[in-house]
Each structure stands twice: as C-alpha cells, then as structure tokens.
Write an enzyme that holds these catalytic residues in place. Structure first.
Site, mmCIF file in Angstrom:
data_model
loop_
_atom_site.group_PDB
_atom_site.id
_atom_site.type_symbol
_atom_site.label_atom_id
_atom_site.label_comp_id
_atom_site.label_asym_id
_atom_site.label_seq_id
_atom_site.Cartn_x
_atom_site.Cartn_y
_atom_site.Cartn_z
ATOM 1 N N SER A 136 65.630 52.896 22.011
ATOM 2 C CA SER A 136 64.352 52.952 22.722
ATOM 3 C C SER A 136 64.633 53.220 24.192
ATOM 4 C CB SER A 136 63.632 51.609 22.532
ATOM 5 O OG SER A 136 62.420 51.581 23.246
ATOM 6 N N LYS A 162 63.710 57.176 20.785
ATOM 7 C CA LYS A 162 62.297 56.810 20.984
ATOM 8 C C LYS A 162 62.023 56.776 22.471
ATOM 9 C CE LYS A 162 60.055 52.264 20.775
ATOM 10 N NZ LYS A 162 59.763 51.092 19.901
ATOM 11 N N LEU A 163 60.990 57.516 22.878
ATOM 12 C CA LEU A 163 60.619 57.556 24.295
ATOM 13 C C LEU A 163 59.376 56.718 24.526
ATOM 14 C CD1 LEU A 163 60.900 61.385 25.109
ATOM 15 C CD2 LEU A 163 62.659 59.606 25.344
ATOM 16 N N LYS A 164 59.414 55.868 25.537
ATOM 17 C CA LYS A 164 58.215 55.163 25.968
ATOM 18 C C LYS A 164 57.335 56.154 26.724
ATOM 19 C CE LYS A 164 59.110 50.935 24.615
ATOM 20 N NZ LYS A 164 58.206 50.181 23.731
ATOM 21 N N ASP A 190 56.413 55.875 21.901
ATOM 22 C CA ASP A 190 55.765 54.563 21.826
ATOM 23 C C ASP A 190 54.935 54.355 23.086
ATOM 24 O OD1 ASP A 190 55.005 51.938 21.470
ATOM 25 O OD2 ASP A 190 57.047 51.105 21.466
ATOM 26 N N ASN A 192 52.702 51.644 23.550
ATOM 27 C CA ASN A 192 52.346 50.246 23.833
ATOM 28 C C ASN A 192 50.901 50.101 24.318
ATOM 29 O OD1 ASN A 192 55.655 50.089 24.633
ATOM 30 N ND2 ASN A 192 54.856 48.484 23.318
ATOM 31 N N GLU A 215 53.846 55.663 18.123
ATOM 32 C CA GLU A 215 53.730 54.221 17.910
ATOM 33 C C GLU A 215 52.666 53.619 18.832
ATOM 34 O OE1 GLU A 215 57.573 52.436 18.368
ATOM 35 O OE2 GLU A 215 56.806 50.382 18.401
ATOM 36 N N ASP A 240 52.526 48.945 15.780
ATOM 37 C CA ASP A 240 53.434 47.876 16.189
ATOM 38 C C ASP A 240 52.573 46.652 16.521
ATOM 39 O OD1 ASP A 240 55.027 46.114 17.678
ATOM 40 O OD2 ASP A 240 55.930 47.612 18.956
ATOM 41 N N LYS A 264 58.329 43.790 13.066
ATOM 42 C CA LYS A 264 59.099 42.920 13.965
ATOM 43 C C LYS A 264 58.907 41.499 13.466
ATOM 44 C CE LYS A 264 58.651 45.604 18.226
ATOM 45 N NZ LYS A 264 57.979 45.667 19.543
ATOM 46 N N GLY A 292 62.422 46.204 17.699
ATOM 47 C CA GLY A 292 63.252 45.284 18.465
ATOM 48 C C GLY A 292 62.479 44.711 19.635
#
Ligand code: OSB
Ligand code: MG
Length: 369
Positions: A136, A162-164, A190, A192, A215, A240, A264, A292
């Site tokens: 990540s 995985k890129l934020k 992702d 968030n 995500e 998530d 998770k 994670g």
C-alpha cells in the site's frame, strides 16, 4: 481455558517513512498489545489495530483500552471456563467496538493454540504455505516522489501495487504509475471514503487504467452510492470501511455494492468472524483479500495465516515488515521473496517476540486481574 490476568502494553514505533491517506498522515504508531494469561499457565499475545484517532473508524487506541478494562475483561473473567471461539458470543451484548473485541480474541487464540501445540492456519483450515504480497503506497507530495517509491517496491518484487487516492490525487498519479509499471502489473486504488455520489462520472475516468479494483471510494454507510458506482464503472468496487461484520458483507453483496471484499480481522471483530466472511464470499463467488492496518510482526503473522485460506484469491496488504518498520518486535519478521510471503509455520499466531526490542519500544504496561 480460564482467563486469569490481562496485560495491556502500549508501544510506540516510528514508521520508516510518512504514510499519508485521505484521512491523514502518520509518522509513527502508538499500538496497544494484549498479553493473555490463562489460569493454567496459558499465555498469548494480541495486537489491537485501532489508530490513535477515530479517523478510519470510530475506535481509537485510548478508547479501546478503556473498553477492555471496564467492559470486556470483566465479562470474560466472569464467564469462567471458555474457549477463544466463545468470546464473540460472550461479548455480543456489547455494541460495537470490534477492534477491542478482535484484539482480545486474538490474544486468547494465541494462548489456546500454543497450549494445544497447534496454530491459527490449521485452526482455520487454511492450507496454503505462501501467499502473494501487495504493498500500500501513500499519497506523496509530488508524482516524481510517488514514482520513486513505487519503483522501489517493484524492484522488491511485490505482486501488486495499491495507491492511496483522494480528490486532486487520482487520475494523474494513477496514469503515471500505470505507465511506469506497464500494463501487466496488478494495480489498485484506495480512497478511504474521500468521494461522494456526485463523483461517479469522475471516478469512471479511472476505468482506462485497468485497475484490479477501487477500494472504498465513498462513506462507510453509503452502500447505495457504491452500488451506483459499480453499475456505472468497469472497475470492480471493493469495500473496506463498510464491512464491519458477516451481516454487512452479505447485504453489500446482495445490493451490488461490492464485487470484491477486503477482510480486516480488527474491523470485523476477529479472525473467526473473518473466517465466516471468507466462507460467505466464497459461496457468493466474490473474491476476498486481507487488508492491513500497519501491524507489527504479531498482526502480520496472524494475517498471513488467515490469508492462507483458499478464498483469498487476490494479493493482500501483507507486505514485508521492512515496508513500515526499521526494526520489528518479532524475531523473524516477514519478508517478501518473489512477490510472496511465507505463511509462518509456528505455534499460535506464528510469531516469536523479540523481548529486548519489545521492552525498548514499550512506554506503559498495566496488569488487570
Ligand atoms: O484503508 O487499507 C486501508 C492503513 C491504515 C488504515 C487503513 C488502511 C491502511 C492501509 C495500509 O492501506 C495497509 C497495510 O498495513 O499495509
Ligand atoms: Mg482501505
């Protein structure tokens, strides 16, 4: 096993580099570890994934400590002879607090499995001995710095990136990384929860980059928004933050809000609930992967054992210990070889603590009896 005493230990560990997501930037972790003592000498460790602030989910590490001391531990002490599999039912009357519940179930599992000379992978019925490893990658100040970081991870052999992302850090960074790594390497993003339903057209612009998944683009509660994006976009939508139990997983799948599920254990209340979510996703033909939470070697070892179940068909965020830590608190930190992590073959959750290093990073210890 009869619960006798519980040690609450707080450790502070620096990250090797800042980790920025749409909800904030972290340079270190303040982690709660639990040490379970059974009445017959059983002993085990758990790691709580709660962050310092309630910015990912409602729980935060100081709150978890309070809930454990005032509500969770007294109920377990009063329950008498129990197994780790009973814990979720005993704690069912307590609303919420899945990260606190997961942490204590984890410590009890470690103690019980070690006492029975077995391990979590066998307990869960998982069979694989190595699993593909993803990494990540946080939001960076510039695209050049992002590309340097991604290039380093590609050289280390990770199986997927995985890129934020967040508004104003999405299309162009993803385009640049796709160009750097080429069309064949697995790439996902992702958010968030950084976007809303009004961003569906914008998010569909990511379709051209052939991502494995996007995500949690929208709010935890917004299953309908995710279902609308899933209908509009060719990129699979993965949840998530929204996935807090087997129940919410089943609802999200039925609503068309999730084509992929991130499991998770901390977020869903434990490894045993994670197993139930895995099973229902396999039955529904929905791929799962293990997320994670910047864990130490304790959580990383346990996550690797969970991800050894057959339904974990996508690479998890189970990266090498060195992705986050200069020095881990376990003797044999997880490494990545040929894009894979070896599932630990050792009792309990599969780690052995480096007690000297653990003492060095500990800043507070309390004992409940
Ligand atoms: O959304 O997956 C997330 C870390 C902290 C909180 C939430 C998330 C993350 C990560 C890092 O993406 C995953 C890891 O531990 O490698
Ligand atoms: Mg996530």
């Amino acid at each position: 096993m009869r619960p006798a005493r519980l040690e609450l230990r707080r450790v502070r560990m620096d990250l090797v580099s800042p980790f920025r997501t749409s909800f904030g930037s972290q340079t270190d972790r303040d982690i709660l570890l639990l040490r379970w003592f059974g009445a017959d000498g059983e002993e085990g460790w758990g790691e709580c994934v709660a962050l310092s602030e309630p910015v990912y989910s409602p729980e935060f590490v100081d709150g978890v400590e309070l809930v454990l001391e005032d509500h969770i531990w007294p109920r377990l002490r009063a329950a008498g002879e129990i197994t780790a599999d009973d814990i979720a039912d005993i704690l069912e009357p307590l609303r919420g607090h899945p990260m606190a519940k997961a942490a204590i179930e984890m410590a009890a599992l470690d103690a019980e499995l070690r006492a029975n000379d077995t391990d979590l992978r066998r307990h869960l019925g998982a069979t694989r001995d190595r699993i593909p490893s993803g990494v990540s990658v946080g939001i960076h100040p510039t695209i050049d710095e992002l590309l340097a970081a991604v290039g380093g991870y590609v050289d280390e052999g990770y199986a997927r990136i995985k890129l934020k992302i967040e508004p104003d850090w999405d299309i162009e960074p993803v385009r640049a990384v796709r160009e750097l790594i080429g069309p064949d390497m697995a790439l996902q993003v992702d958010a968030n929860t950084a976007y809303g339903r009004e961003d569906i057209d914008h998010l569909c612009r990511l379709d051209e980059f052939d991502l494995l998944l996007i995500e949690q683009p929208m709010a935890e509660e917004d299953l309908i928004g995710h279902a609308r994006l899933a209908a509009a976009s060719t990129t699979p939508v993965c949840l998530d933050e929204s996935i807090v139990s087997a129940r919410t997983t089943a609802d999200a799948i039925e609503l068309g809000a999730a084509g992929v599920i991130n499991i998770k254990p901390g977020r869903v209340g434990g490894y045993l609930e994670s197993r139930r979510i895995h099973d229902l996703c396999v039955a529904a033909d929905v791929p799962v992967w293990c997320g994670g939470m910047l864990e130490t070697g304790i959580g990383r070892a346990a996550n690797a054992m969970l991800a050894a179940l057959d339904g974990f068909t996508l690479p998890g965020d189970i990266s090498a210990s060195s992705r986050f830590w200069a020095r881990d608190i376990v003797v044999d930190p997880i490494t990545v070889v040929d894009g894979h992590v070896a599932v630990p073959d050792a009792p309990g959750l599969g780690f052995e603590l480096d007690m000297d290093e653990l003492e060095r990073v500990t800043y507070r210890t309390r004992l409940l009896d």
